[in-house]
Design a protein around this motif. Sequence first.
Motif, PDB file in Angstrom:
ATOM      1  N   SER A  81       0.841  -1.187   0.000  1.00  9.16           N
ATOM      2  CA  SER A  81       0.000   0.000   0.000  1.00  9.16           C
ATOM      3  C   SER A  81       0.879   1.241   0.000  1.00  9.16           C
ATOM      4  O   SER A  81       2.077   1.197   0.262  1.00  9.16           O
ATOM      5  N   LEU A  82       0.287   2.367  -0.282  1.00 14.73           N
ATOM      6  CA  LEU A  82       1.009   3.642  -0.334  1.00 14.73           C
ATOM      7  C   LEU A  82       1.654   3.976   0.999  1.00 14.73           C
ATOM      8  O   LEU A  82       2.812   4.382   1.063  1.00 14.73           O
ATOM      9  N   ALA A  83       0.929   3.774   2.092  1.00 13.49           N
ATOM     10  CA  ALA A  83       1.449   4.098   3.421  1.00 13.49           C
ATOM     11  C   ALA A  83       2.688   3.273   3.751  1.00 13.49           C
ATOM     12  O   ALA A  83       3.670   3.786   4.283  1.00 13.49           O
ATOM     13  N   ILE A  84       2.684   1.978   3.407  1.00 14.10           N
ATOM     14  CA  ILE A  84       3.824   1.107   3.695  1.00 14.10           C
ATOM     15  C   ILE A  84       5.024   1.512   2.845  1.00 14.10           C
ATOM     16  O   ILE A  84       6.146   1.613   3.334  1.00 14.10           O
ATOM     17  N   THR A  85       4.794   1.769   1.571  1.00 16.17           N
ATOM     18  CA  THR A  85       5.874   2.200   0.684  1.00 16.17           C
ATOM     19  C   THR A  85       6.491   3.502   1.162  1.00 16.17           C
ATOM     20  O   THR A  85       7.711   3.644   1.196  1.00 16.17           O
ATOM     21  N   CYS A  86       5.667   4.441   1.538  1.00 16.66           N
ATOM     22  CA  CYS A  86       6.169   5.723   2.048  1.00 16.66           C
ATOM     23  C   CYS A  86       6.987   5.504   3.313  1.00 16.66           C
ATOM     24  O   CYS A  86       8.060   6.097   3.477  1.00 16.66           O
ATOM     25  N   HIS A  87       6.517   4.645   4.197  1.00 13.61           N
ATOM     26  CA  HIS A  87       7.235   4.368   5.443  1.00 13.61           C
ATOM     27  C   HIS A  87       8.602   3.744   5.155  1.00 13.61           C
ATOM     28  O   HIS A  87       9.604   4.119   5.752  1.00 13.61           O
ATOM     29  N   GLN A  88       8.659   2.807   4.225  1.00 16.76           N
ATOM     30  CA  GLN A  88       9.911   2.150   3.876  1.00 16.76           C
ATOM     31  C   GLN A  88      10.911   3.122   3.248  1.00 16.76           C
ATOM     32  O   GLN A  88      12.105   2.964   3.398  1.00 16.76           O
ATOM     33  N   CYS A  89      10.399   4.145   2.577  1.00 15.38           N
ATOM     34  CA  CYS A  89      11.270   5.135   1.924  1.00 15.38           C
ATOM     35  C   CYS A  89      11.562   6.324   2.837  1.00 15.38           C
ATOM     36  O   CYS A  89      12.228   7.269   2.422  1.00 15.38           O
ATOM     37  N   GLY A  90      11.036   6.299   4.052  1.00 19.64           N
ATOM     38  CA  GLY A  90      11.282   7.394   4.984  1.00 19.64           C
ATOM     39  C   GLY A  90      10.450   8.629   4.720  1.00 19.64           C
ATOM     40  O   GLY A  90      10.799   9.732   5.127  1.00 19.64           O
ATOM     41  N   VAL A  91       9.335   8.460   4.025  1.00 26.01           N
ATOM     42  CA  VAL A  91       8.450   9.581   3.712  1.00 26.01           C
ATOM     43  C   VAL A  91       7.268   9.551   4.661  1.00 26.01           C
ATOM     44  O   VAL A  91       6.621   8.518   4.828  1.00 26.01           O
ATOM     45  N   ASN A  92       6.989  10.676   5.292  1.00 24.40           N
ATOM     46  CA  ASN A  92       5.841  10.770   6.185  1.00 24.40           C
ATOM     47  C   ASN A  92       4.598  11.055   5.348  1.00 24.40           C
ATOM     48  O   ASN A  92       4.400  12.162   4.876  1.00 24.40           O
ATOM     49  N   VAL A  93       3.771  10.045   5.145  1.00 25.94           N
ATOM     50  CA  VAL A  93       2.587  10.185   4.298  1.00 25.94           C
ATOM     51  C   VAL A  93       1.636  11.267   4.819  1.00 25.94           C
ATOM     52  O   VAL A  93       0.938  11.908   4.051  1.00 25.94           O
ATOM     53  N   LEU A 148       8.266  16.804  -1.764  1.00 19.60           N
ATOM     54  CA  LEU A 148       9.067  15.793  -2.456  1.00 19.60           C
ATOM     55  C   LEU A 148      10.496  16.284  -2.687  1.00 19.60           C
ATOM     56  O   LEU A 148      11.457  15.528  -2.526  1.00 19.60           O
ATOM     57  N   LYS A 149      10.637  17.549  -3.027  1.00 20.37           N
ATOM     58  CA  LYS A 149      11.966  18.126  -3.231  1.00 20.37           C
ATOM     59  C   LYS A 149      12.763  18.110  -1.927  1.00 20.37           C
ATOM     60  O   LYS A 149      13.939  17.758  -1.912  1.00 20.37           O
ATOM     61  N   GLU A 150      12.111  18.478  -0.811  1.00 18.57           N
ATOM     62  CA  GLU A 150      12.778  18.464   0.490  1.00 18.57           C
ATOM     63  C   GLU A 150      13.216  17.052   0.870  1.00 18.57           C
ATOM     64  O   GLU A 150      14.327  16.851   1.370  1.00 18.57           O
ATOM     65  N   TYR A 151      12.363  16.049   0.626  1.00 17.56           N
ATOM     66  CA  TYR A 151      12.721  14.659   0.941  1.00 17.56           C
ATOM     67  C   TYR A 151      13.882  14.183   0.071  1.00 17.56           C
ATOM     68  O   TYR A 151      14.772  13.481   0.540  1.00 17.56           O
ATOM     69  N   ALA A 152      13.876  14.571  -1.219  1.00 13.59           N
ATOM     70  CA  ALA A 152      14.960  14.175  -2.116  1.00 13.59           C
ATOM     71  C   ALA A 152      16.283  14.787  -1.664  1.00 13.59           C
ATOM     72  O   ALA A 152      17.324  14.106  -1.655  1.00 13.59           O
ATOM     73  N   GLU A 153      16.255  16.063  -1.271  1.00 15.65           N
ATOM     74  CA  GLU A 153      17.474  16.716  -0.792  1.00 15.65           C
ATOM     75  C   GLU A 153      17.976  16.068   0.483  1.00 15.65           C
ATOM     76  O   GLU A 153      19.176  15.875   0.664  1.00 15.65           O
ATOM     77  N   LYS A 154      17.059  15.714   1.374  1.00 17.05           N
ATOM     78  CA  LYS A 154      17.438  15.076   2.631  1.00 17.05           C
ATOM     79  C   LYS A 154      18.042  13.695   2.366  1.00 17.05           C
ATOM     80  O   LYS A 154      19.031  13.310   2.979  1.00 17.05           O
TER      81      LYS A 154
END
Length: 114
Positions: free
Chosen positions: A1-13, A103-109
């Motif tokens: 699911s989207l929430a799990i993928t985001c969590h695995q990538c370190g993205v706060n959904v 998304l830009k902030e997450y990519a930079e981080k």
Amino acid sequence: SLAITCHQCGVNVFDYFCDIIDRCAAWPPNTPIEKYRDLQGRRAIIMGMSSDNGFEKISARVPLKEMSSYSTALSSITGGRSAFTMKFASYELVPSDVQEKLLKEYAEKAQADE
């Protein structure tokens, strides 16, 4: 699911959702037009307008994040002769420009962490 993928990538959904509140404000008649401009600047969706006991009332849906300085702004616009209430209404997706910024902030981080 989207929430799990985001969590695995370190993205706060939850960054991609915003709290929407129902807001109702009342002020004396003939208050300057800035009251509407201020709401528009806060991404408000006007739900209705009415008049009650000599006061104009406006109902709107506004992202909670946009309401942090509203009390001061409304007091300034109306000369302190107004009041407003807020209550939670729903969660909605943030606008696409905000999503792109996040998304830009997450990519930079992610690059900085590597």
